[in-house]
Design an enzyme around this catalytic site. Structure first.
Site, PDB file in Angstrom:
ATOM      1  N   HIS A   5       0.810  -1.231   0.000  1.00 41.22           N
ATOM      2  CA  HIS A   5       0.000   0.000   0.000  1.00 41.22           C
ATOM      3  C   HIS A   5       0.844   1.283   0.000  1.00 41.22           C
ATOM      4  O   HIS A   5       0.690   2.163   0.842  1.00 41.22           O
ATOM      5  CB  HIS A   5      -1.059   0.008   1.090  1.00 41.22           C
ATOM      6  CG  HIS A   5      -0.616  -0.284   2.494  1.00 41.22           C
ATOM      7  ND1 HIS A   5       0.498   0.272   3.071  1.00 41.22           N
ATOM      8  CD2 HIS A   5      -1.178  -1.066   3.455  1.00 41.22           C
ATOM      9  CE1 HIS A   5       0.603  -0.154   4.310  1.00 41.22           C
ATOM     10  NE2 HIS A   5      -0.395  -0.980   4.564  1.00 41.22           N
ATOM     11  N   ASP A  48      -5.972  -4.213   0.383  1.00 42.60           N
ATOM     12  CA  ASP A  48      -5.893  -3.906   1.817  1.00 42.60           C
ATOM     13  C   ASP A  48      -7.304  -3.870   2.410  1.00 42.60           C
ATOM     14  O   ASP A  48      -7.643  -2.994   3.210  1.00 42.60           O
ATOM     15  CB  ASP A  48      -5.153  -2.589   2.065  1.00 42.60           C
ATOM     16  CG  ASP A  48      -4.850  -2.339   3.543  1.00 42.60           C
ATOM     17  OD1 ASP A  48      -4.964  -3.293   4.337  1.00 42.60           O
ATOM     18  OD2 ASP A  48      -4.520  -1.196   3.892  1.00 42.60           O
TER      19      ASP A  48
END
EC number: 3.5.2.3
Length: 389
Positions: free
Chosen positions: A193, A256
């Protein structure tokens, strides 16, 4: 079983027949198919999401293995890899085995799990796991040194410094929090991320693999608890640069997926937990960019299937003989995004206009999603060699 239709095969879109059971047995031009897809549909390798928080166990009020993986196949995902920060925390051989049993019973996708850092690395390394997750607070732990020095398995890093949880969220906006953390690790490392292009460049220069999330590209600021996430949503210029440049240099897209209950997300902003549930958003979003002509089909498939499979070293991500029979079928259709099977009913992407719709998903040679319904198939641990036979 034989299926027939237009497919992304050997770098081109071709009309082909695919024969499979749990793996792909034969590919040829003609057959008597058991299932034929329309000219508007396109058969693709199922997506692989290497960063998912399934919750379950004592956090089942947020999400369960069944609801998370049902949401995943609704979004065109055939493999998910679960993070260890549930309750209880997954970083012992016993807890890993318990977690794998939970997935074996309820997962609608193929799956893998990460362990948290542990001094029991030699025993954990013998188990069929994807690797280890390293959180910011782990960078100060002796257990992390054990993992970095003794395990050759994949390590996946949340790139922020250990003290970020102790300072104001606004001060985390500087990208040096990410880049500083990357300089503390080594080995078979994946940086997850990433939120800015400079971090991506540094990670690539150090030989690490990388991912970005769709929500760090499309969500317009942290306006409330629904859009609160770690690492935070960046400013418009940073997000635009990540889209215009990073999307063409990053290895893959990960969701995520981080579900929380409605009650938790209605708390005061300073108290509500960070996290966005987006496991079903990534695939239609990236293929929408493809249909708009912003990225090529080669790039889209690499981001969602080919590269995450390569990073994880699993036999998925291609329509090729010997690979797993995991397929995502899409068509061009405008629709507004919403979750469907997750316990999470509100995300900052709700209502986002998409041009790619998932019509079917096949996992382990079985129909998992038909455009409306998810079926109770059982995925397998893709990291367990005995499950591949």
């Amino acid at each position: 079983m034989w299926i027939k239709g237009k497919a992304y095969y050997e770098g081109e879109i071709k009309e082909i027949c695919i024969n499979f059971d749990r793996s792909i047995k034969e590919i040829r031009a003609n057959c008597k198919p058991d299932m034929t897809f329309t000219n508007e549909e396109l058969i693709l390798p199922a997506s692989v999401d290497l960063h998912v928080h399934v919750r379950g166990a004592q956090l089942s009020y947020k999400e369960t293995v069944a609801t998370a993986t049902s949401e995943a196949v609704y979004g065109g995902v055939g493999v998910i890899v679960d993070m260890p920060n549930t309750v209880p925390y997954i970083n012992t051989p016993e807890r890993i085995k318990e977690r794998l049993r939970e997935f074996q019973l309820y997962s609608r996708t193929d799956y893998g799990i990460y362990s948290g850092v542990s001094k029991e690395v030699e025993e954990i390394d013998k188990l069929p796991i994807a690797g280890y997750k390293i959180y910011p607070e782990d960078l100060e732990k002796e257990e992390t040194r054990y993992v970095l020095e003794k395990s050759k398995k994949l390590k996946i890093l949340h790139p922020e410094m250990p003290f970020v949880s102790k300072i104001e969220r606004s001060l985390r906006r500087s990208y040096w929090m990410e880049t500083a953390a990357i300089n503390l690790v080594k080995g078979n490392m994946h940086i997850t991320h990433i939120t800015n292009f400079e971090t991506l460049q540094l990670a690539k220069s150090m030989g690490f693999t990388t991912d970005i999330t769709a929500h760090h590209l499309v969500v317009d600021g942290e306006r409330d608890c629904i859009s609160k996430v770690n690492p935070p949503i960046r400013d418009y210029v940073t997000r635009l640069k990540l889209f215009l440049k990073g999307l063409f240099e990053v290895d893959c897209i990960a969701s995520d997926h981080a579900p929380h209950s409605k009650e938790e997300k209605r708390m005061n902003f300073d108290l509500c937990p960070p996290g966005i549930a987006g496991v079903s958003f990534s695939t239609p979003y990236i293929y929408s960019l493809m249909f708009k002509g912003l990225i090529s089909i080669d790039r889209a498939v690499s981001l969602l299937s080919g590269n995450p499979s390569r990073i994880l070293n699993i036999p998925t991500g291609k329509i090729k003989e010997g690979y797993r029979a995991n397929f995502t079928v899409i068509k061009r259709e405008n629709w507004r995004y919403t979750t469907k099977f997750s316990k999470v009913t509100e995300t900052p992407m709700d209502g986002f206009s998409l041009d790619a719709k998932v019509t079917n998903v096949i996992v382990e040679g079985k129909l998992a999603f038909d455009g409306e319904n998810v079926y109770p198939i059982r995925g397998v641990n893709i990291f367990d060699s005995s499950s591949r036979s």
